[in-house]
Design an enzyme around this catalytic site. Structure first.
Site, short mmCIF file in Angstrom:
data_model
loop_
_atom_site.label_atom_id
_atom_site.label_comp_id
_atom_site.label_asym_id
_atom_site.label_seq_id
_atom_site.Cartn_x
_atom_site.Cartn_y
_atom_site.Cartn_z
N ARG A 147 -5.89 -2.14 -9.91
CA ARG A 147 -5.50 -2.22 -8.48
C ARG A 147 -4.08 -1.72 -8.24
O ARG A 147 -3.77 -1.25 -7.15
CB ARG A 147 -5.65 -3.67 -7.99
CG ARG A 147 -7.09 -3.97 -7.68
CD ARG A 147 -7.39 -5.42 -7.41
NE ARG A 147 -8.86 -5.54 -7.39
CZ ARG A 147 -9.54 -6.58 -7.80
NH1 ARG A 147 -8.94 -7.65 -8.24
NH2 ARG A 147 -10.86 -6.58 -7.76
N GLN A 180 9.08 8.29 22.76
CA GLN A 180 9.04 6.96 22.15
C GLN A 180 7.65 6.65 21.53
O GLN A 180 7.56 6.02 20.48
CB GLN A 180 9.39 5.90 23.18
CG GLN A 180 9.71 4.57 22.55
CD GLN A 180 10.15 3.55 23.56
OE1 GLN A 180 9.49 3.33 24.57
NE2 GLN A 180 11.28 2.92 23.30
N GLU A 198 -13.13 -0.15 -5.89
CA GLU A 198 -12.32 -1.08 -6.70
C GLU A 198 -12.18 -2.44 -6.01
O GLU A 198 -11.15 -3.09 -6.11
CB GLU A 198 -10.93 -0.50 -6.99
CG GLU A 198 -10.94 0.81 -7.75
CD GLU A 198 -11.16 0.66 -9.26
OE1 GLU A 198 -10.87 -0.42 -9.79
OE2 GLU A 198 -11.64 1.62 -9.87
N ILE A 243 -0.42 12.55 15.63
CA ILE A 243 0.84 13.28 15.87
C ILE A 243 0.60 14.79 15.77
O ILE A 243 1.19 15.57 16.52
CB ILE A 243 1.93 12.81 14.88
CG1 ILE A 243 2.33 11.36 15.21
CG2 ILE A 243 3.15 13.74 14.90
CD1 ILE A 243 3.21 10.69 14.16
N SER A 280 -19.24 6.91 -10.64
CA SER A 280 -18.49 8.17 -10.67
C SER A 280 -18.55 8.78 -12.06
O SER A 280 -18.37 8.07 -13.07
CB SER A 280 -17.03 7.93 -10.31
OG SER A 280 -16.94 7.23 -9.08
C1 LIG Z 1 -17.12 6.77 -3.82
C2 LIG Z 1 -17.42 5.52 -4.59
C3 LIG Z 1 -17.25 5.52 -5.98
C4 LIG Z 1 -17.56 4.37 -6.72
N1 LIG Z 1 -17.46 4.41 -8.08
C5 LIG Z 1 -17.92 3.35 -8.81
C6 LIG Z 1 -17.96 3.41 -10.25
O1 LIG Z 1 -17.56 4.41 -10.87
N2 LIG Z 1 -18.46 2.35 -10.93
C7 LIG Z 1 -18.92 1.23 -10.30
O2 LIG Z 1 -19.37 0.32 -10.97
N3 LIG Z 1 -18.89 1.14 -8.93
C8 LIG Z 1 -18.41 2.17 -8.18
N4 LIG Z 1 -18.39 2.10 -6.80
C9 LIG Z 1 -18.96 0.92 -6.16
C10 LIG Z 1 -17.95 0.04 -5.45
O3 LIG Z 1 -17.19 -0.66 -6.39
C11 LIG Z 1 -18.76 -0.86 -4.50
O4 LIG Z 1 -19.21 -0.05 -3.43
C12 LIG Z 1 -17.98 -2.03 -3.99
O5 LIG Z 1 -17.68 -2.90 -5.03
C13 LIG Z 1 -18.74 -2.78 -2.88
O6 LIG Z 1 -20.05 -3.09 -3.26
P1 LIG Z 1 -21.27 -2.74 -2.26
O7 LIG Z 1 -21.06 -1.35 -1.79
O8 LIG Z 1 -22.52 -3.05 -2.94
O9 LIG Z 1 -21.07 -3.70 -1.01
P2 LIG Z 1 -21.64 -5.22 -0.87
O10 LIG Z 1 -21.29 -6.01 -2.06
O11 LIG Z 1 -23.06 -5.18 -0.48
O12 LIG Z 1 -20.78 -5.70 0.38
C14 LIG Z 1 -20.98 -5.15 1.69
C15 LIG Z 1 -19.77 -5.51 2.55
O13 LIG Z 1 -19.69 -6.92 2.72
C16 LIG Z 1 -18.40 -7.38 2.36
N5 LIG Z 1 -18.50 -8.72 1.75
C17 LIG Z 1 -19.08 -9.03 0.57
N6 LIG Z 1 -18.98 -10.34 0.32
C18 LIG Z 1 -18.31 -10.88 1.38
C19 LIG Z 1 -17.88 -12.20 1.71
N7 LIG Z 1 -18.10 -13.25 0.88
N8 LIG Z 1 -17.23 -12.39 2.87
C20 LIG Z 1 -17.00 -11.34 3.71
N9 LIG Z 1 -17.38 -10.09 3.44
C21 LIG Z 1 -18.02 -9.85 2.29
C22 LIG Z 1 -17.88 -6.35 1.38
O14 LIG Z 1 -16.48 -6.37 1.34
C23 LIG Z 1 -18.44 -5.08 1.94
O15 LIG Z 1 -17.58 -4.60 2.95
C24 LIG Z 1 -18.03 3.21 -6.05
C25 LIG Z 1 -18.17 3.22 -4.66
C26 LIG Z 1 -17.87 4.35 -3.93
C27 LIG Z 1 -18.05 4.31 -2.44
#
Ligand SMILES: Cc1cc2nc3c(=O)[nH]c(=O)nc-3n(C[C@H](O)[C@H](O)[C@H](O)COP(=O)(O)OP(=O)(O)OC[C@H]3O[C@@H](n4cnc5c(N)ncnc54)[C@H](O)[C@@H]3O)c2cc1C
Lengths: 112, 388
Positions: free
Chosen positions: B248, B284, B368, B342, B164
């Site tokens: 967080r 309800q 995060e 709603i 970002s």
């Molecule tokens: C809009 C946006 C802004 C962002 N901004 C920044 C930024 O400014 N700087 C930065 O550094 N990053 C940034 N990110 C990156 C973000 O932190 C990552 O997308 C996030 O940490 C997940 O990494 P990944 O997308 O590579 O998913 P992966 O690591 O490939 O994981 C894929 C999925 O598998 C799940 N998973 C992984 N390991 C396990 C496990 N052991 N058991 C079960 N499930 C698992 C994960 O939870 C995820 O749902 C941003 C992301 C978005 C979408």
């Protein structure tokens, strides 16, 4: 992944062509007869009839544009910024119709 | 544990709440529904108000010029500042300032002069570059970007994704592998100037969050002086983790604020929308949605304040912060979803903020640290060992 540039063919900026546009949200470019982009804009969530009403307004305003092209996208804000940044990367400055955007902190892109 | 606000906290919260409702929400009426920034003069006016309130620079430690507001009060404030359409990712359009990149508080004096202080004065902007195309959940293993020492410099090659604000930044904090044999202990944190030759912002990464995009970065023999190593060589990962834990709590608070706003609007709407000869509020099915919303909101609020209280006492709060982030992002997602239900058709229009909150809240379960990673963090603490 869509290309970073909006490189669809230009269409003549006429009432008939604009009336045929759907009322969707998205981005557009206006150009002069040479294809030089003179304004980049977007049809956002407050536009009355999306791209159609934005381009109708552009047509009514005149301003030297004779061609247009559009891209329908719900992510119009980020796409708009992207098109502005790509334009600066390609031509060194914003289109003349986007002078207002120079007031804000626009990012820099170096598209590959 | 007592979560009743002190008289002073209640006063501050009331002041911030009025600011949001009277100053921020009206400005949004003339903005695009996806907008994340104000006209510069509107922004400046809001900042002048928060300065007058003595609340500008929240999150900046007092020794660096921030207001002396404890983390619990900051959390209560963050629950208020997100209660508008753009509030999840642009709380009050930045009118309260921000701590910027917290890692820079770990910087040495020279780095503080060059980066931290200009950032706190709003003269420089930074990005946080951790995630790579190879993965973000487990950066200690996934980081492929390499930095190789060459005399007084380090030469960086690699790529980052989803970053970002990198396109508009003056510098960034970039994590790169400096020792391939060491996993988590082989990552170093560098401060990279945005005008460094070989550093490129290659493209915008479009997501559900249209007003704030991510970017993809490339490093091609980008030369960074050794003086720009943040912390110690091969100890960069500790810096990344520390920020992620602290971050967080406000992250959770922002979700809770949006959920509270969605709930308030849902109750108001249910009291005035009539179907089949009676108000929705008498049904309800609707009442239970509102009750379930309240359960989600209160659960997340308690967990988040509990994490903030532990942090304020100087106790370890990693599990609590992870739990707060998980409960708030998942609970608030459900709240926004029910609020849409709603409101019926209006719920998904751009006339109301729900559709934006719905899209952006989805990202909160990934950004995060995704929910699964929060569970991994908690499991590690519960088993009192690194599971992986
Ligand atoms: C809009 C946006 C802004 C962002 N901004 C920044 C930024 O400014 N700087 C930065 O550094 N990053 C940034 N990110 C990156 C973000 O932190 C990552 O997308 C996030 O940490 C997940 O990494 P990944 O997308 O590579 O998913 P992966 O690591 O490939 O994981 C894929 C999925 O598998 C799940 N998973 C992984 N390991 C396990 C496990 N052991 N058991 C079960 N499930 C698992 C994960 O939870 C995820 O749902 C941003 C992301 C978005 C979408």
């Amino acid at each position: 992944m869509a290309g970073v540039r909006l490189d669809k063919p230009w269409r003549a900026l006429t009432a008939a062509n604009v009336a045929g546009l759907a009322g969707e949200l998205g981005v557009y470019q206006l150009a002069d007869g040479e294809g030089t982009v003179i304004r980049i804009g977007y049809a956002g969530g407050r536009s009355l009839f999306g791209l159609r009403s934005e381009l109708q307004a552009a047509l009514a305003a005149g301003g030297g544009a004779s061609q247009f092209r559009t891209e329908v996208t719900a992510g119009y804000m980020s796409r708009y910024d992207e098109l502005l940044m790509v334009h600066v990367a390609d031509f060194g400055s914003l289109p003349e119709g986007n002078a207002d955007d120079a007031r804000r902190r626009l990012g820099r892109l170096t598209p590959g | 544990m007592d979560f009743e606000m002190t008289a002073e906290q209640a006063l501050i919260v009331d002041q911030v709440r009025r600011f949001v409702r009277e100053e921020v929400v009206p400005l949004e009426a003339k903005l695009d529904p996806d907008a994340s920034r104000l006209e510069p003069e509107d922004q400046a006016r809001l900042v002048s108000i928060t300065r007058a309130m003595g609340l500008y620079g929240l999150g900046i430690p007092p020794e660096f010029g921030g207001p002396d507001v404890d983390i619990v009060t900051q959390t209560l404030i963050a629950i208020e500042t997100s209660q508008h359409r753009a509030g999840l990712y642009s709380p009050c359009f930045g009118a309260f300032g921000g701590a910027g990149l917290a890692q820079l508080y770990e910087a040495n004096d020279d780095q503080k002069e060059r980066y931290l202080f200009p950032m706190l004065r709003g003269e420089k902007h930074g990005f946080f570059g951790l995630t790579e195309p190879s993965g973000g959940s487990d950066p200690a293993r996934a980081i492929r970007t390499q930095a190789v020492r060459d005399g007084d410099d380090w030469v960086i090659n690699g790529a980052k994704i989803f970053i970002s604000g990198a396109d508009g930044a003056d510098f960034g904090i970039v994590f790169a592998r400096t020792d391939a044999s060491k996993g988590r202990g082989g990552v170093t944190c560098f401060i990279v100037d945005a005008d460094t030759p070989g550093f490129y912002v290659r493209r915008v990464v479009h997501t559900l969050r249209s007003g704030h995009y991510g970017t993809e970065l490339q490093f091609e023999d980008a030369r960074v002086p050794h003086a720009n190593v943040l912390g110690e060589v091969n100890r960069g990962f500790a810096i990344a983790n520390d920020r992620l834990t602290r971050q967080r709590i406000p992250y959770a608070a922002g979700c809770i604020g949006v959920a509270i706003a969605a709930q308030r609007m849902s109750i108001d709407y249910a009291k005035q929308r009539e179907t089949f000869g009676a108000m929705l509020s008498t049904r309800q099915a609707i009442q239970w949605m509102v009750v379930d919303n309240e359960i989600d909101i209160q659960t997340a609020r308690w967990a988040t304040l509990a994490a903030a209280c532990k942090a304020a006492r100087g106790e370890p709060f990693r599990t609590e912060a992870a739990m707060a982030k998980l409960l708030a992002s998942e609970g608030a997602s459900r709240v926004v979803d029910r609020a849409i239900q709603i409101h019926g058709g209006y719920g998904v229009t751009k006339d109301f903020p729900f559709e934006r909150w719905y899209r952006e809240m989805r990202i909160r379960r990934i950004g995060e640290g995704p929910s699964e990673v929060q569970r991994i963090v908690m499991a590690r603490d519960l088993f009192d060992q690194a599971l992986y």
